[in-house]
Design a protein around this motif. Structure first.
Motif, PDB file in Angstrom:
ATOM      1  N   VAL A   1      -8.253   5.472  -3.871  1.00 53.10           N
ATOM      2  CA  VAL A   1      -6.853   5.076  -3.673  1.00 53.10           C
ATOM      3  C   VAL A   1      -5.955   6.185  -4.217  1.00 53.10           C
ATOM      4  O   VAL A   1      -6.128   6.647  -5.344  1.00 53.10           O
TER       5      VAL A   1
ATOM      6  N   GLY B   1       0.156   7.676  -4.667  1.00 47.93           N
ATOM      7  CA  GLY B   1       1.300   7.255  -3.845  1.00 47.93           C
ATOM      8  C   GLY B   1       1.128   5.843  -3.311  1.00 47.93           C
ATOM      9  O   GLY B   1       2.082   5.061  -3.272  1.00 47.93           O
ATOM     10  N   ASP B   2      -0.095   5.486  -2.902  1.00 44.30           N
ATOM     11  CA  ASP B   2      -0.350   4.136  -2.409  1.00 44.30           C
ATOM     12  C   ASP B   2      -0.218   3.109  -3.538  1.00 44.30           C
ATOM     13  O   ASP B   2       0.319   2.019  -3.335  1.00 44.30           O
ATOM     14  N   ALA B   3      -0.700   3.472  -4.722  1.00 47.41           N
ATOM     15  CA  ALA B   3      -0.605   2.553  -5.864  1.00 47.41           C
ATOM     16  C   ALA B   3       0.851   2.344  -6.264  1.00 47.41           C
ATOM     17  O   ALA B   3       1.279   1.209  -6.536  1.00 47.41           O
TER      18      ALA B   3
ATOM     19  N   ALA C   1       3.459   2.625  -4.346  1.00 44.88           N
ATOM     20  CA  ALA C   1       4.089   1.812  -3.295  1.00 44.88           C
ATOM     21  C   ALA C   1       3.695   0.346  -3.437  1.00 44.88           C
ATOM     22  O   ALA C   1       4.535  -0.552  -3.256  1.00 44.88           O
ATOM     23  N   ALA C   2       2.436   0.066  -3.785  1.00 49.60           N
ATOM     24  CA  ALA C   2       1.983  -1.319  -3.943  1.00 49.60           C
ATOM     25  C   ALA C   2       2.662  -1.993  -5.128  1.00 49.60           C
ATOM     26  O   ALA C   2       3.088  -3.155  -5.040  1.00 49.60           O
TER      27      ALA C   2
ATOM     28  N   GLN D   1       6.284  -2.671  -4.159  1.00 51.47           N
ATOM     29  CA  GLN D   1       6.343  -3.814  -3.248  1.00 51.47           C
ATOM     30  C   GLN D   1       6.172  -5.121  -4.011  1.00 51.47           C
ATOM     31  O   GLN D   1       6.878  -6.098  -3.763  1.00 51.47           O
TER      32      GLN D   1
END
Length: 145
Positions: free
Chosen positions: A90, A93-95, A97-98, A101
């Motif tokens: 992972v 950046g994905d973490a 964003a999560a 959110q």
């Protein structure tokens, strides 16, 4: 009331004794054996509106409870730090964003806010300046051509 509590629970300098060589401060305080128990509220007396002396327990209560030894702050506000690790495969950046959110979908009080620190904050700072870097690179390529 303030003076009575300070006299009982604090240390008030009431006199200074001078000698030929030194000086000594005379300090008034409550007997230490009575300072930190519920019996102190019965022993300490304050003046009522009518001038009568009443025990402090008549207007206050003493309660033992567990409290934190320190309160962490970020700036001037109390803060709590929540840490996370990335799952294998992972991207940061994905973490980020999560987590963003999740914060947006939660119903938090208006006084609670979230922010990143450490690597996640550095990542956000680098991503925020990325469009300027791309524009500068394009301008550099066009100026050389």
């Amino acid at each position: 009331m303030d003076d009575t509590l300070y006299d009982a629970l604090g240390q008030r300098q009431v006199a200074t004794i001078f000698t030929q060589v030194d000086q000594y401060h005379v300090v008034m305080e409550l007997d230490p054996s009575h300072k930190l128990d519920a019996g102190a509220l019965q022993a300490i007396r304050v003046s009522s509106a009518s001038g009568q002396q009443v025990p402090l327990a008549a207007i206050a209560r003493f309660e033992d409870s567990a409290i934190p030894l320190q309160i962490n702050h970020q700036g001037q506000f109390p803060a709590v730090t929540l840490s996370f690790n990335l799952a294998p495969g992972v991207a940061l950046g994905d973490a980020v964003a999560a987590v963003d959110q999740s914060l947006r979908t939660m119903t938090l009080p208006a006084t609670v806010r979230g922010s990143f620190q450490g690597n996640a904050r550095a990542f956000q700072a680098s991503v925020s300046t990325q469009p300027y870097l791309i524009l500068a690179a394009i301008l550099a390529v066009l100026s050389v051509s």
